[in-house]
Design a protein around this motif. Structure first.
Motif, PDB file in Angstrom:
ATOM      1  N   MET A   1      33.376  30.929  31.497  1.00 49.93           N
ATOM      2  CA  MET A   1      33.573  32.226  32.066  1.00 49.93           C
ATOM      3  C   MET A   1      33.963  32.109  33.539  1.00 49.93           C
ATOM      4  SD  MET A   1      31.141  35.135  30.778  1.00 49.93           S
ATOM      5  CE  MET A   1      30.620  36.338  31.905  1.00 49.93           C
ATOM      6  N   LYS A   2      33.310  31.221  34.256  1.00 49.97           N
ATOM      7  CA  LYS A   2      33.618  31.065  35.678  1.00 49.97           C
ATOM      8  C   LYS A   2      35.063  30.635  35.889  1.00 49.97           C
ATOM      9  CE  LYS A   2      29.042  30.028  37.474  1.00 49.97           C
ATOM     10  NZ  LYS A   2      28.208  29.052  38.171  1.00 49.97           N
TER      11      LYS A   2
ATOM     12  N   SER B   1      37.534  31.670  34.024  1.00 53.14           N
ATOM     13  CA  SER B   1      38.399  32.775  33.631  1.00 53.14           C
ATOM     14  C   SER B   1      38.273  34.001  34.508  1.00 53.14           C
ATOM     15  CB  SER B   1      38.084  33.199  32.191  1.00 53.14           C
ATOM     16  OG  SER B   1      38.259  32.118  31.319  1.00 53.14           O
ATOM     17  N   VAL B   2      37.135  34.160  35.151  1.00 53.78           N
ATOM     18  CA  VAL B   2      36.850  35.386  35.903  1.00 53.78           C
ATOM     19  C   VAL B   2      36.387  35.028  37.310  1.00 53.78           C
ATOM     20  CG1 VAL B   2      35.410  37.449  35.973  1.00 53.78           C
ATOM     21  CG2 VAL B   2      36.124  36.521  33.778  1.00 53.78           C
TER      22      VAL B   2
ATOM     23  N   LEU C   1      34.038  35.646  40.140  1.00 54.87           N
ATOM     24  CA  LEU C   1      32.712  36.252  40.250  1.00 54.87           C
ATOM     25  C   LEU C   1      32.270  36.450  41.697  1.00 54.87           C
ATOM     26  CD1 LEU C   1      30.970  34.159  37.435  1.00 54.87           C
ATOM     27  CD2 LEU C   1      31.851  36.487  37.274  1.00 54.87           C
TER      28      LEU C   1
ATOM     29  N   SER D   1      31.840  48.773  32.385  1.00 57.74           N
ATOM     30  CA  SER D   1      32.010  48.684  33.837  1.00 57.74           C
ATOM     31  C   SER D   1      32.649  49.949  34.410  1.00 57.74           C
ATOM     32  CB  SER D   1      32.854  47.464  34.196  1.00 57.74           C
ATOM     33  OG  SER D   1      34.130  47.558  33.595  1.00 57.74           O
TER      34      SER D   1
END
Length: 99
Positions: free
Chosen positions: A1-2, A4-5, A7, A77
């Protein structure tokens, strides 16, 4: 995830935040990583509602009535905050977008 996104704009949460937000204790999950917004937008909007309610209650009854019928909700969100004569229709449209 880190990978791809990004943060950077999120705040890493701990076990206390997990419990507060989701009523989950560490004994209920095997492991977790929690990221939240740096500021709680919904709480800030609620403070604004409170301030406007005090201002309008006695001096602008029409505006106060709209505040009383406001819509404040979170879906994923997205946050909907509607103070309008059409608040109910706006809320329905918001809800339909997530079906």
């Amino acid at each position: 995830m880190k990978q791809s996104v990004i943060l950077d704009k999120l705040k890493k949460g701990d076990a206390n935040k997990l419990k507060k937000l989701y009523v989950l204790g560490t004994e209920q999950v095997e492991d977790f990583i929690l990221y939240t917004a740096n500021s709680n937008v919904k709480a800030n909007i609620a403070k604004r509602i409170d301030a406007q309610t005090v201002k309008f209650k006695d001096y602008r009854p029409d505006e106060y009535a709209l505040l009383e019928k406001r819509v404040l909700k979170v879906q994923f969100s997205y946050i909907l905050f509607a103070v309008s004569t059409d608040a109910a229709q706006i809320e329905r449209a918001f809800d339909e977008a997530f079906k």
